[in-house]
Design a protein around this motif. Sequence first.
Motif, PDB file in Angstrom:
ATOM      1  N   ASP A 219      -3.334  -0.474  -3.295  1.00  0.00           N
ATOM      2  CA  ASP A 219      -4.329  -1.264  -4.037  1.00  0.00           C
ATOM      3  C   ASP A 219      -4.264  -2.723  -3.608  1.00  0.00           C
ATOM      4  OD1 ASP A 219      -5.229   0.926  -5.438  1.00  0.00           O
ATOM      5  OD2 ASP A 219      -4.098   0.486  -7.259  1.00  0.00           O
ATOM      6  N   ASN A 220      -3.042  -3.228  -3.443  1.00  0.00           N
ATOM      7  CA  ASN A 220      -2.873  -4.624  -3.001  1.00  0.00           C
ATOM      8  C   ASN A 220      -3.473  -4.831  -1.614  1.00  0.00           C
ATOM      9  OD1 ASN A 220      -1.528  -5.217  -5.382  1.00  0.00           O
ATOM     10  ND2 ASN A 220       0.512  -4.934  -4.486  1.00  0.00           N
TER      11      ASN A 220
ATOM     12  N   ASP B  24      -7.141  -5.192  -1.730  1.00  0.00           N
ATOM     13  CA  ASP B  24      -7.565  -6.471  -2.296  1.00  0.00           C
ATOM     14  C   ASP B  24      -7.466  -7.619  -1.295  1.00  0.00           C
ATOM     15  OD1 ASP B  24      -8.186  -5.421  -4.776  1.00  0.00           O
ATOM     16  OD2 ASP B  24      -6.197  -5.791  -5.624  1.00  0.00           O
TER      17      ASP B  24
END
Length: 331
Positions: free
Chosen positions: A70-71, A74
Motif C-alpha cells: 500500500d505504501n 502511495d
Amino acid sequence: MINSKIREDKLETLVSRSAVPIIDLAHCGKSLVHRVGQQLHKAFTEKGIAFLVNHGIAEDKIKAVWDQFDNFLDLPAEIQDRHRRKDGVNYGYVSPGMERFDGSTPELRHAYNVCKLDEQNIPREALPELAEDITTLCTDLKAMSLFIMKAMEVALEIPPSFFVDKHSQMLEGDDLNMSTLRMLYYPAIVDDEPGQSEGAIRCGAHVDYGTFTLLAQDSEGGLEVQLPGSEKWERVGHLPGAILINGGELLSIWTKQRYHALPHRVVIPEQELIRTRGRHSIAYFCHPNNSILISPNDLLGEGEAKSEDKVYSAYELIQKKFNDTYGQRSQ
C-alpha cells in the motif's frame, strides 16, 4: 443496504459448502510428512486445490507486506515507474492493464513481483522496511514449499529430494529460477465512476505455470475456479488465516495429469459490499530451476515410460506462458 448485506451473507462458495479440502499442518512428528503427503495427493488428484491451516506463518508477517505494498502504491508515479517490470525480466511493478491472461480483457490489478531478495528486485531506497518484511515472509514461504515437496515425494513414492533438488535455486533470481513472491492489490470498484469496470476483470482465467502456488488473501474478493471435470465457474470463498494451495501446469505435466492444474480467475464481485472494498493477496509461485527438464517419464514406473513424450526445460515452458500473457517474451 440491509437487504444487500443479507444477500452477501448467503453467498454460496466452495468454502460455505465445505467443498475444499483442509489440511492441518499443526501436528509434529515423523508421521506429519506422510499424512500431509497423502492429503495433498488426494486434494491434487480430486480437486486441484486445498486450504493449509495452522501453517505457522504469523498473520502479522503477511499483513506487514500488504501494508508495505500500500505504501508503494502511495508513492509518486515517477518513483513507481523506476521499479516497473521491464521486458526481459520477471521482477518489478505491474500496473493495471499490463497483463491480459485471455489476451484482450483489461485487468484491474496492481502487482509487484520479487524473484530475488536484492536491490534490483525490491524498492529498498524508497521503502527501507519493505525489504525486511519481504525477506522474512519469503523465508517462511520457501520453507513451507520445501516441506510440501517432501510430502509429495512420499505420496508419489519417488526418491527423496527429487523435487527439493530440482527447486534448489528458488528466489536466487529469475535467470536461474522463476519462483516469485507476488504482492497483489485489487482496487475497490466504485459504481459512481462511469466505465471503471466495464468490460474488465480483476484477473483473467488461467492456470498457474509452475509446480504449485501458495496464496494468502485478506478477504473474499471474487476468486473462482473450475473444478476438475467441470466447466462451471465456482466462487471459492475465504477461510481466514488459511493459505490456499493449487497445483500448476508443470506439476500436472510431471504427474501425467494425475495432479490437476486448476483454471482460476478473479471476477469483479457483484455484491456491493465486496466490490467496493479493495482486496489484498500474496501469491508465492513455486517453480523448478530453469535448467530442469520436465518429463512425465520421471515419475512413471518401469514399463510406463513413453519415448514419444516431448521434453522441455522449465525455462522453455514458462517463456511460452509469459509470451501469451504479456504479448512479448519475458527473457
